[in-house]
Motif scaffolding. Sequence first.
Motif, PDB file in Angstrom:
ATOM      1  N   GLU A   1      16.917  10.380  -6.735  1.00 53.44           N
ATOM      2  CA  GLU A   1      17.333  11.135  -5.542  1.00 53.44           C
ATOM      3  C   GLU A   1      17.544  12.616  -5.837  1.00 53.44           C
ATOM      4  O   GLU A   1      17.158  13.490  -5.055  1.00 53.44           O
TER       5      GLU A   1
ATOM      6  N   HIS B   1       4.698  -3.101  -7.461  1.00 54.02           N
ATOM      7  CA  HIS B   1       6.032  -2.488  -7.468  1.00 54.02           C
ATOM      8  C   HIS B   1       6.932  -3.180  -6.455  1.00 54.02           C
ATOM      9  O   HIS B   1       6.518  -3.404  -5.313  1.00 54.02           O
TER      10      HIS B   1
ATOM     11  N   TYR C   1      10.964  -1.479 -14.027  1.00 52.38           N
ATOM     12  CA  TYR C   1      11.777  -0.355 -14.494  1.00 52.38           C
ATOM     13  C   TYR C   1      12.619   0.166 -13.330  1.00 52.38           C
ATOM     14  O   TYR C   1      12.334  -0.116 -12.168  1.00 52.38           O
TER      15      TYR C   1
ATOM     16  N   ALA D   1       9.687   1.304  -3.726  1.00 51.48           N
ATOM     17  CA  ALA D   1       9.766   2.729  -4.076  1.00 51.48           C
ATOM     18  C   ALA D   1      10.877   3.459  -3.331  1.00 51.48           C
ATOM     19  O   ALA D   1      10.929   4.682  -3.345  1.00 51.48           O
ATOM     20  N   GLY D   2      11.766   2.712  -2.662  1.00 49.48           N
ATOM     21  CA  GLY D   2      12.932   3.354  -2.039  1.00 49.48           C
ATOM     22  C   GLY D   2      12.637   3.908  -0.655  1.00 49.48           C
ATOM     23  O   GLY D   2      11.718   3.468   0.052  1.00 49.48           O
ATOM     24  N   LEU D   3      13.448   4.873  -0.271  1.00 44.01           N
ATOM     25  CA  LEU D   3      13.325   5.498   1.054  1.00 44.01           C
ATOM     26  C   LEU D   3      11.887   5.959   1.294  1.00 44.01           C
ATOM     27  O   LEU D   3      11.260   6.545   0.398  1.00 44.01           O
ATOM     28  N   ASP D   4      11.387   5.733   2.516  1.00 44.67           N
ATOM     29  CA  ASP D   4      10.061   6.244   2.862  1.00 44.67           C
ATOM     30  C   ASP D   4      10.155   7.769   2.977  1.00 44.67           C
ATOM     31  O   ASP D   4      10.646   8.312   3.973  1.00 44.67           O
ATOM     32  N   LEU D   5       9.684   8.440   1.946  1.00 41.94           N
ATOM     33  CA  LEU D   5       9.839   9.897   1.863  1.00 41.94           C
ATOM     34  C   LEU D   5       8.940  10.615   2.857  1.00 41.94           C
ATOM     35  O   LEU D   5       9.250  11.719   3.301  1.00 41.94           O
TER      36      LEU D   5
ATOM     37  N   GLY E   1      16.209   3.711  -3.214  1.00 47.31           N
ATOM     38  CA  GLY E   1      16.619   2.670  -2.279  1.00 47.31           C
ATOM     39  C   GLY E   1      16.138   1.281  -2.676  1.00 47.31           C
ATOM     40  O   GLY E   1      16.716   0.280  -2.247  1.00 47.31           O
TER      41      GLY E   1
ATOM     42  N   HIS F   1       0.835  -1.213   0.000  1.00 47.48           N
ATOM     43  CA  HIS F   1       0.000   0.000   0.000  1.00 47.48           C
ATOM     44  C   HIS F   1       0.865   1.257   0.000  1.00 47.48           C
ATOM     45  O   HIS F   1       0.399   2.339  -0.365  1.00 47.48           O
ATOM     46  N   LYS F   2       2.125   1.122   0.404  1.00 45.72           N
ATOM     47  CA  LYS F   2       3.098   2.237   0.335  1.00 45.72           C
ATOM     48  C   LYS F   2       4.165   1.925  -0.703  1.00 45.72           C
ATOM     49  O   LYS F   2       5.280   2.439  -0.630  1.00 45.72           O
ATOM     50  N   ARG F   3       3.808   1.066  -1.627  1.00 47.41           N
ATOM     51  CA  ARG F   3       4.723   0.671  -2.717  1.00 47.41           C
ATOM     52  C   ARG F   3       6.039   0.121  -2.160  1.00 47.41           C
ATOM     53  O   ARG F   3       7.108   0.310  -2.715  1.00 47.41           O
TER      54      ARG F   3
ATOM     55  N   ARG G   1      14.600  14.639  -5.692  1.00 44.03           N
ATOM     56  CA  ARG G   1      14.005  14.734  -4.345  1.00 44.03           C
ATOM     57  C   ARG G   1      14.874  15.557  -3.397  1.00 44.03           C
ATOM     58  O   ARG G   1      14.581  15.646  -2.210  1.00 44.03           O
TER      59      ARG G   1
ATOM     60  N   GLY H   1      21.881   6.594  -0.265  1.00 43.83           N
ATOM     61  CA  GLY H   1      22.468   6.343   1.061  1.00 43.83           C
ATOM     62  C   GLY H   1      22.399   4.879   1.432  1.00 43.83           C
ATOM     63  O   GLY H   1      22.743   4.501   2.544  1.00 43.83           O
TER      64      GLY H   1
HETATM   65  C1  1HE Z   1       5.434   6.326  -0.702  1.00 40.89           C
HETATM   66  C2  1HE Z   1       6.601   6.195  -1.488  1.00 40.89           C
HETATM   67  C3  1HE Z   1       7.834   6.530  -0.867  1.00 40.89           C
HETATM   68  C4  1HE Z   1       4.909   5.661  -2.696  1.00 40.89           C
HETATM   69  N1  1HE Z   1       7.815   6.934   0.410  1.00 40.89           N
HETATM   70  N2  1HE Z   1       5.467   6.738   0.576  1.00 40.89           N
HETATM   71  N3  1HE Z   1      11.491   7.179  -4.090  1.00 40.89           N
HETATM   72  C5  1HE Z   1      10.780   7.837  -5.024  1.00 40.89           C
HETATM   73  O1  1HE Z   1      11.052   8.964  -5.346  1.00 40.89           O
HETATM   74  C6  1HE Z   1       9.594   7.105  -5.600  1.00 40.89           C
HETATM   75  C7  1HE Z   1       8.290   7.729  -5.108  1.00 40.89           C
HETATM   76  N4  1HE Z   1       7.122   6.975  -5.507  1.00 40.89           N
HETATM   77  C8  1HE Z   1       6.605   7.021  -6.764  1.00 40.89           C
HETATM   78  O2  1HE Z   1       7.161   7.615  -7.680  1.00 40.89           O
HETATM   79  C9  1HE Z   1       5.319   6.284  -6.984  1.00 40.89           C
HETATM   80  O3  1HE Z   1       4.674   6.093  -5.730  1.00 40.89           O
HETATM   81  C10 1HE Z   1       5.490   4.900  -7.662  1.00 40.89           C
HETATM   82  C11 1HE Z   1       5.904   5.096  -9.122  1.00 40.89           C
HETATM   83  C12 1HE Z   1       6.516   4.027  -6.953  1.00 40.89           C
HETATM   84  C13 1HE Z   1       4.129   4.146  -7.631  1.00 40.89           C
HETATM   85  O4  1HE Z   1       3.118   4.965  -8.190  1.00 40.89           O
HETATM   86  P1  1HE Z   1       1.587   4.615  -7.896  1.00 40.89           P
HETATM   87  O5  1HE Z   1       0.752   5.573  -8.700  1.00 40.89           O
HETATM   88  O6  1HE Z   1       1.367   3.150  -8.090  1.00 40.89           O
HETATM   89  O7  1HE Z   1       1.351   4.849  -6.325  1.00 40.89           O
HETATM   90  P2  1HE Z   1       1.186   6.226  -5.506  1.00 40.89           P
HETATM   91  O8  1HE Z   1      -0.250   6.670  -5.561  1.00 40.89           O
HETATM   92  O9  1HE Z   1       2.191   7.231  -5.916  1.00 40.89           O
HETATM   93  O10 1HE Z   1       1.544   5.776  -4.040  1.00 40.89           O
HETATM   94  C14 1HE Z   1       0.702   4.923  -3.276  1.00 40.89           C
HETATM   95  C15 1HE Z   1       0.983   5.201  -1.811  1.00 40.89           C
HETATM   96  O11 1HE Z   1       2.338   4.869  -1.540  1.00 40.89           O
HETATM   97  C16 1HE Z   1       0.853   6.680  -1.481  1.00 40.89           C
HETATM   98  O12 1HE Z   1       0.456   6.786  -0.146  1.00 40.89           O
HETATM   99  P3  1HE Z   1      -1.054   7.215   0.276  1.00 40.89           P
HETATM  100  O13 1HE Z   1      -1.022   7.240   1.772  1.00 40.89           O
HETATM  101  O14 1HE Z   1      -1.282   8.542  -0.370  1.00 40.89           O
HETATM  102  O15 1HE Z   1      -1.931   6.138  -0.292  1.00 40.89           O
HETATM  103  C17 1HE Z   1       2.272   7.177  -1.613  1.00 40.89           C
HETATM  104  O16 1HE Z   1       2.529   8.355  -0.884  1.00 40.89           O
HETATM  105  C18 1HE Z   1       3.026   5.998  -1.039  1.00 40.89           C
HETATM  106  N5  1HE Z   1       4.412   5.975  -1.484  1.00 40.89           N
HETATM  107  N6  1HE Z   1       6.250   5.790  -2.723  1.00 40.89           N
HETATM  108  C19 1HE Z   1       6.654   7.030   1.099  1.00 40.89           C
HETATM  109  N7  1HE Z   1       9.011   6.415  -1.516  1.00 40.89           N
HETATM  110  C20 1HE Z   1      18.826   5.594   1.812  1.00 40.89           C
HETATM  111  S1  1HE Z   1      18.613   6.798   0.672  1.00 40.89           S
HETATM  112  C21 1HE Z   1      17.524   6.217  -0.556  1.00 40.89           C
HETATM  113  C22 1HE Z   1      16.998   7.370  -1.324  1.00 40.89           C
HETATM  114  C23 1HE Z   1      15.770   7.046  -2.112  1.00 40.89           C
HETATM  115  O17 1HE Z   1      15.249   5.956  -2.090  1.00 40.89           O
HETATM  116  S2  1HE Z   1      15.144   8.310  -3.060  1.00 40.89           S
HETATM  117  C24 1HE Z   1      13.853   7.583  -3.969  1.00 40.89           C
HETATM  118  C25 1HE Z   1      12.534   7.754  -3.302  1.00 40.89           C
END
Ligand code: 1HE
Length: 271
Positions: free
Chosen positions: A133, A58, A128, A61-65, A110, A23-25, A136, A141
């Motif tokens: 990062e 999926h 994909y 989706a990496g770090l919980d933003l 992540g 639900h949080k991908r 964002r 990390g």
């Molecule tokens: C999240 C996250 C997340 C989804 N942290 N909550 N990662 C990113 O930049 C990727 C961010 N996510 C996305 O681009 C999209 O969510 C997806 C392409 C992965 C999926 O899209 P979709 O349309 O299927 O789902 P959604 O509607 O965007 O998300 C569904 C729920 O998951 C939603 O929460 P809700 O409470 O509104 O239902 C989103 O907020 C939640 N969600 N991705 C928190 N990443 C140690 S350093 C590592 C650095 C990184 O990893 S940077 C990369 C971060």
Amino acid sequence: MTMSSLKSHEVGNIGVVTLTRAHKRNALDEAAIQEIDDYFSNVPSHIRVIVMMAEGEHFCAGLDLKEHHDLERGAVDFLRVCQAWHRAFDKIQHGGIPVIACLQGAVVGGGLELASAAHIRVADSSTYFSLPEGTRGIFTGGGATVRTARIITADRMIEMMLTGRVVDIEEGHRIGLAHYVCNTPQNPVSAKDFSMQLAERIAQNAYLSNYAIVTSINKIADMSATDGLFAEGLMAAVVQTGHDVQSRLNEFVTKRARKVKPGEDGIGQAK
Ligand code: 1HE
């Protein structure tokens, strides 16, 4: 075993660990990283291969933003987060047990760092990759500068990070982010089934050989050539004295072993 972001079960001597925050991908918060660490710190001794998969469309989706946003972490706080990721993912990569990551959909940030810690990556055709990062306002990390850069080259990683673009499965396969692609006309089997088939096959290797493969090759890559050759010799000497070496060699000598020929490796069309 079921935790809040992870569940695990066993199929014979194969461990299956599944991310369950679809639900949080399958975004990785602090609790999820701790659960990954706990699982890989306590792998039962009869487990020979681990398949790491994810519920939902999926992989991760990496770090919980959201958590990152809400906690407003300072520099030392985030250094500690990164160290926790490094500890957990080191246990995947260097734990001595082959780990297969079974991917689908987004393998980003992540999520790609997590997949890069596995030894084999099997991808559904929906997979994909991206390192968003930069867009964002953060930086990798969870080990990408070491592991992902080693897979795709530092040059490609810099380009992916500067642009934040999406690498589709064809390109991802070509540059090594996926070793196998499933659910295609050439390889209609699902990524999960294919991962389990590979796991069963790898579990049949000598335990010590698998241990040497997954622990020593990456470590030796960090060494000088002189140290690496010495370490390789020591590792080989240990493996060579494993209990089933003679019986495996005997299969070859008595012409009962499978020959190494194209089309006879049993792996099929996914390569
Ligand atoms: C999240 C996250 C997340 C989804 N942290 N909550 N990662 C990113 O930049 C990727 C961010 N996510 C996305 O681009 C999209 O969510 C997806 C392409 C992965 C999926 O899209 P979709 O349309 O299927 O789902 P959604 O509607 O965007 O998300 C569904 C729920 O998951 C939603 O929460 P809700 O409470 O509104 O239902 C989103 O907020 C939640 N969600 N991705 C928190 N990443 C140690 S350093 C590592 C650095 C990184 O990893 S940077 C990369 C971060």
